[in-house]
Enzyme design. Structure first.
Site, PDB file in Angstrom:
ATOM      1  N   LYS A  94      74.231  78.767   9.236  1.00 10.96           N
ATOM      2  CA  LYS A  94      74.798  79.450  10.404  1.00 10.96           C
ATOM      3  C   LYS A  94      73.971  80.694  10.724  1.00 10.96           C
ATOM      4  O   LYS A  94      73.613  80.934  11.863  1.00 10.96           O
ATOM      5  CB  LYS A  94      76.263  79.815  10.108  1.00 10.96           C
ATOM      6  CG  LYS A  94      76.974  80.490  11.231  1.00 10.96           C
ATOM      7  CD  LYS A  94      78.452  80.680  10.907  1.00 10.96           C
ATOM      8  CE  LYS A  94      79.104  81.611  11.907  1.00 10.96           C
ATOM      9  NZ  LYS A  94      80.506  81.867  11.610  1.00 10.96           N
TER      10      LYS A  94
ATOM     11  N   GLU B  92      69.402  81.422  -0.615  1.00 12.93           N
ATOM     12  CA  GLU B  92      69.249  80.115  -1.285  1.00 12.93           C
ATOM     13  C   GLU B  92      68.635  79.098  -0.324  1.00 12.93           C
ATOM     14  O   GLU B  92      67.696  78.378  -0.657  1.00 12.93           O
ATOM     15  CB  GLU B  92      70.612  79.574  -1.738  1.00 12.93           C
ATOM     16  CG  GLU B  92      71.256  80.311  -2.876  1.00 12.93           C
ATOM     17  CD  GLU B  92      72.240  81.373  -2.398  1.00 12.93           C
ATOM     18  OE1 GLU B  92      71.990  82.000  -1.340  1.00 12.93           O
ATOM     19  OE2 GLU B  92      73.244  81.586  -3.094  1.00 12.93           O
TER      20      GLU B  92
ATOM     21  N   GLY C 214      81.979  79.181   8.617  1.00 11.42           N
ATOM     22  CA  GLY C 214      81.176  78.250   7.811  1.00 11.42           C
ATOM     23  C   GLY C 214      82.003  77.123   7.219  1.00 11.42           C
ATOM     24  O   GLY C 214      81.649  75.946   7.331  1.00 11.42           O
ATOM     25  N   ARG C 215      83.134  77.462   6.609  1.00 12.36           N
ATOM     26  CA  ARG C 215      83.939  76.425   5.949  1.00 12.36           C
ATOM     27  C   ARG C 215      84.721  75.571   6.934  1.00 12.36           C
ATOM     28  O   ARG C 215      85.442  74.657   6.535  1.00 12.36           O
ATOM     29  CB  ARG C 215      84.863  77.057   4.904  1.00 12.36           C
ATOM     30  CG  ARG C 215      85.795  78.120   5.431  1.00 12.36           C
ATOM     31  CD  ARG C 215      86.405  78.914   4.293  1.00 12.36           C
ATOM     32  NE  ARG C 215      87.144  80.084   4.745  1.00 12.36           N
ATOM     33  CZ  ARG C 215      86.593  81.257   5.064  1.00 12.36           C
ATOM     34  NH1 ARG C 215      85.286  81.404   5.014  1.00 12.36           N
ATOM     35  NH2 ARG C 215      87.336  82.279   5.427  1.00 12.36           N
TER      36      ARG C 215
ATOM     37  N   GLU D 235      88.489  80.482  -0.344  1.00 11.58           N
ATOM     38  CA  GLU D 235      87.729  81.447   0.440  1.00 11.58           C
ATOM     39  C   GLU D 235      88.602  81.979   1.589  1.00 11.58           C
ATOM     40  O   GLU D 235      88.454  83.124   2.004  1.00 11.58           O
ATOM     41  CB  GLU D 235      86.472  80.774   1.001  1.00 11.58           C
ATOM     42  CG  GLU D 235      85.358  81.746   1.333  1.00 11.58           C
ATOM     43  CD  GLU D 235      84.049  81.035   1.591  1.00 11.58           C
ATOM     44  OE1 GLU D 235      83.467  80.491   0.641  1.00 11.58           O
ATOM     45  OE2 GLU D 235      83.617  81.000   2.752  1.00 11.58           O
TER      46      GLU D 235
ATOM     47  N   HIS E 184      92.393  60.713 -18.228  1.00  9.72           N
ATOM     48  CA  HIS E 184      91.824  60.624 -19.578  1.00  9.72           C
ATOM     49  C   HIS E 184      91.250  61.968 -20.008  1.00  9.72           C
ATOM     50  O   HIS E 184      90.480  62.031 -20.957  1.00  9.72           O
ATOM     51  CB  HIS E 184      90.743  59.539 -19.619  1.00  9.72           C
ATOM     52  CG  HIS E 184      91.297  58.196 -19.254  1.00  9.72           C
ATOM     53  ND1 HIS E 184      91.700  57.281 -20.207  1.00  9.72           N
ATOM     54  CD2 HIS E 184      91.578  57.649 -18.057  1.00  9.72           C
ATOM     55  CE1 HIS E 184      92.184  56.212 -19.598  1.00  9.72           C
ATOM     56  NE2 HIS E 184      92.117  56.415 -18.290  1.00  9.72           N
TER      57      HIS E 184
ATOM     58  N   LYS F 286      75.834  87.706  -1.472  1.00  6.56           N
ATOM     59  CA  LYS F 286      74.546  87.577  -0.784  1.00  6.56           C
ATOM     60  C   LYS F 286      73.706  88.851  -0.946  1.00  6.56           C
ATOM     61  O   LYS F 286      72.493  88.807  -0.926  1.00  6.56           O
ATOM     62  CB  LYS F 286      74.763  87.260   0.701  1.00  6.56           C
ATOM     63  CG  LYS F 286      75.348  85.859   0.931  1.00  6.56           C
ATOM     64  CD  LYS F 286      75.395  85.486   2.400  1.00  6.56           C
ATOM     65  CE  LYS F 286      76.076  84.129   2.575  1.00  6.56           C
ATOM     66  NZ  LYS F 286      76.024  83.581   3.917  1.00  6.56           N
TER      67      LYS F 286
END
Ligand code: G6Q
Length: 548
Positions: free
Chosen positions: A206, A212, A266-267, A352, A383, A511
């Site tokens: 965005k 990263e 973003g999410r 978030e 399990h 960030k």
């Protein structure tokens, strides 16, 4: 409602908890044959069974009253109308517009956003069609076989989760990969199997500044240029961003750049051009079906009375457990292997959004907010961690998800999967009493002393709550509806907790922090000024980074 009002409202619910503590669910099921009918609702083909919760009519009515008293409906309308409900960033929250199927204008800050949305969708369609049919090819004329999406957080989790979920709609000759971590292992291990001549990269960010993503993008670019020359970058890179100036600077051509807008968090961006790798993997038509499914859930959320409204029901139940019973985590347990990243996706969505501790007015909240969200697909989880869900000291409300139809004709797999999910929610609700354990052990022929010794270990407290979401099949539409369902659930909870669900200052902090430390890690500056732990760790790194 004022701050004290909310606190008082949560306290007022306590009398319902006290009453229900004496009426475990197994008793309520025994006395009310209509419990399932009473406590289930649907939207499209999605059935929500919420009967296995610690509720009765009175408690539920009080929870819906709470939702009304904090004006969930008004806040919902404010979001739809483009009000800047993300107050700390002064932004509207309009992800619903991205999937809107109607023909009315959708104004944000006085401008209809629909023409812009449709223009980008149109460009996404022609680009993805052309890549898939081989009209758009790599620099050496090869057809693309692999697409690598480079992005992180909201620019990664949604498309990665959806691509996995829609595997039956993918083609064997066009694979999507997702690189997010700045750990070089991620891009290294992804690229090592790929042929540069047949690989396309999408740089999804965005802001187009996230370290990263920019680091991975530079590595990808060097890998490609090394194999095919610098001029090939033009043919092998696309970008998705709101920062069109920086995409241009990176060298991505305008017709391969797909924009979106600052009113998409973003999410919440999987519905935007961030969905480009999904459309490449499953075809634009199927991506569009995801949007349609989400829009159908939006209509349900916007028009259904709160009492029958799936996101609202799930939201108030979550608040009930968080604020009245004090349960701190919530498990998402899809009995659907293709939803293996669904819990991770919802973790971001929920934690978030509602991992906040000040109110909209900037005052400390006086109640618990977002729970810890976690989960893995069943039956695998059974399990592993289900032991704690059944017999641990914490009560963990859970959502089970299951399709009525699998995509593959492989009997008896699906019947077994369904038997497992139903058995789990039933066992969690019923538990196993001391009497039942003793009877079981007697029938097995065990002697009295051994029965006495073993019984406490084999008792299950039961009364452990769960929702079950049953859907016909994991189609693109259903997936879209499920994601939107959880988005709206999180929204409603944010309104009840009076927090801003649409900012993420904790993420922004991350960030910045690493940037300040990098010169010290690189050995260009000393660790002076940091605490002794950080200095000690820096010293260990310097001493060991090049040691044989
Ligand atoms: C999402 C968050 C966060 C964000 C990533 C990537 O709501 O803000 O997860 O999506 O940090 O940001 P960019 O897309 O700007 O690279």
């Amino acid at each position: 409602m004022a701050k004290s009002g909310r606190k008082a409202a949560f306290s007022a619910l306590d009398k319902h908890r006290k009453r229900l503590e004496d009426q475990p669910m197994r008793v309520q099921f025994a006395i009310d044959p209509n419990r399932f009918k009473r406590y289930s609702a649907s939207a499209g083909d999605i059935l929500l069974d919420y009967s296995k919760n610690r509720i009765d009519e009175e408690a539920l009515a009080a929870l819906f009253d709470l939702a009304r008293s904090v004006d969930v409906e008004g806040r919902r309308d404010a979001m739809c109308e483009g009000e800047h409900i993300n107050i700390t960033e002064d932004r509207a929250v309009m992800h619903m517009a991205l999937r809107y199927q109607g023909d009315k204008p959708v104004p944000v800050d006085g401008q209809d956003v629909m023409p812009g949305i449709r223009e980008v969708l149109g460009r996404m369609k022609s680009f993805t069609d052309d890549v898939r049919n081989g009209t758009i090819r790599g620099n050496t004329g090869e057809q693309f076989t692999d697409v690598v999406n480079i992005g992180i957080g909201g620019s990664d989790l949604g498309p990665a989760m959806v691509t996995l979920a829609l595997e039956p709609y993918t083609r064997a000759d066009l694979r999507a990969h997702y690189v997010s971590n700045v750990d070089g292992a991620h891009i290294h291990d992804t690229l090592k199997r790929l042929d540069p001549a047949k690989t396309m990269f999408i740089i999804a960010s965005k802001t187009f500044t996230t370290d990263e993503t920019m680091t991975n993008a530079a590595t990808a670019r060097a890998w490609l240029a090394n194999a095919l020359g610098d001029q090939a970058v033009n043919d092998h890179f696309a970008a998705v961003s709101t920062n069109l100036e920086s995409t241009g600077k990176f060298g991505i051509r305008a017709d391969r750049t797909f924009g979106f807008w600052d009113w998409v968090g973003g999410r919440y961006s999987v519905w935007s051009a961030i969905g480009l790798p999904i459309a490449l993997a499953v075809g634009f038509e199927n991506f569009d079906r995801v949007l349609k499914g989400a829009d159908a859930m939006d209509r349900h959320f916007l028009t259904t009375p709160l009492e029958d409204n799936l996101p609202v029901i799930m939201a108030v139940l979550g608040v009930w457990y968080r604020n009245v019973w004090g349960f701190s985590t919530h498990a998402v347990l899809p009995y659907d292997q293709r939803l293996s990243r669904f819990a991770a996706y919802l973790q971001q969505q929920d934690m978030e959004s509602n991992g906040k501790s000040v109110t909209l007015a900037g005052k400390d909240v006086a109640w618990s907010t977002g729970p810890i969200v976690w989960g893995e697909p069943g039956t695998n989880g059974q399990h592993a961690f289900y032991q704690l869900i059944h017999q641990g000291t914490d009560v963990i409300p859970a959502d089970f998800l299951i399709a009525a139809q699998p995509h593959e004709a492989l009997p008896p797999h699906h019947d077994k999967l369904v038997a497992n999910v139903l058995a789990q929610s039933e066992a969690l609700m019923l538990g196993k009493t001391e009497d039942e354990v003793v009877t079981e052990l007697k029938v097995a022929g065990m002697d009295k002393a051994k029965i006495k010794e073993l019984t406490p270990h084999k008792v299950f407290p039961g009364n452990r709550p769960s929702n079950t979401l049953f859907y016909q099949k994991l189609t693109p539409e259903t997936l879209g509806s499920l994601i939107a369902l959880y988005e709206h659930k999180v929204f409603v909870q944010g309104v009840i907790w009076n927090v801003n669900s649409f900012d993420q200052w904790g993420v922004e902090l991350g960030k910045q922090l690493a940037k300040a430390l990098l010169p010290k890690v690189e050995g260009k500056a000393t660790g002076e000024g940091h605490d002794s732990s950080t200095q000690g760790l820096l010293a260990y790194y310097q001493a060991n980074k090049t040691k044989d």
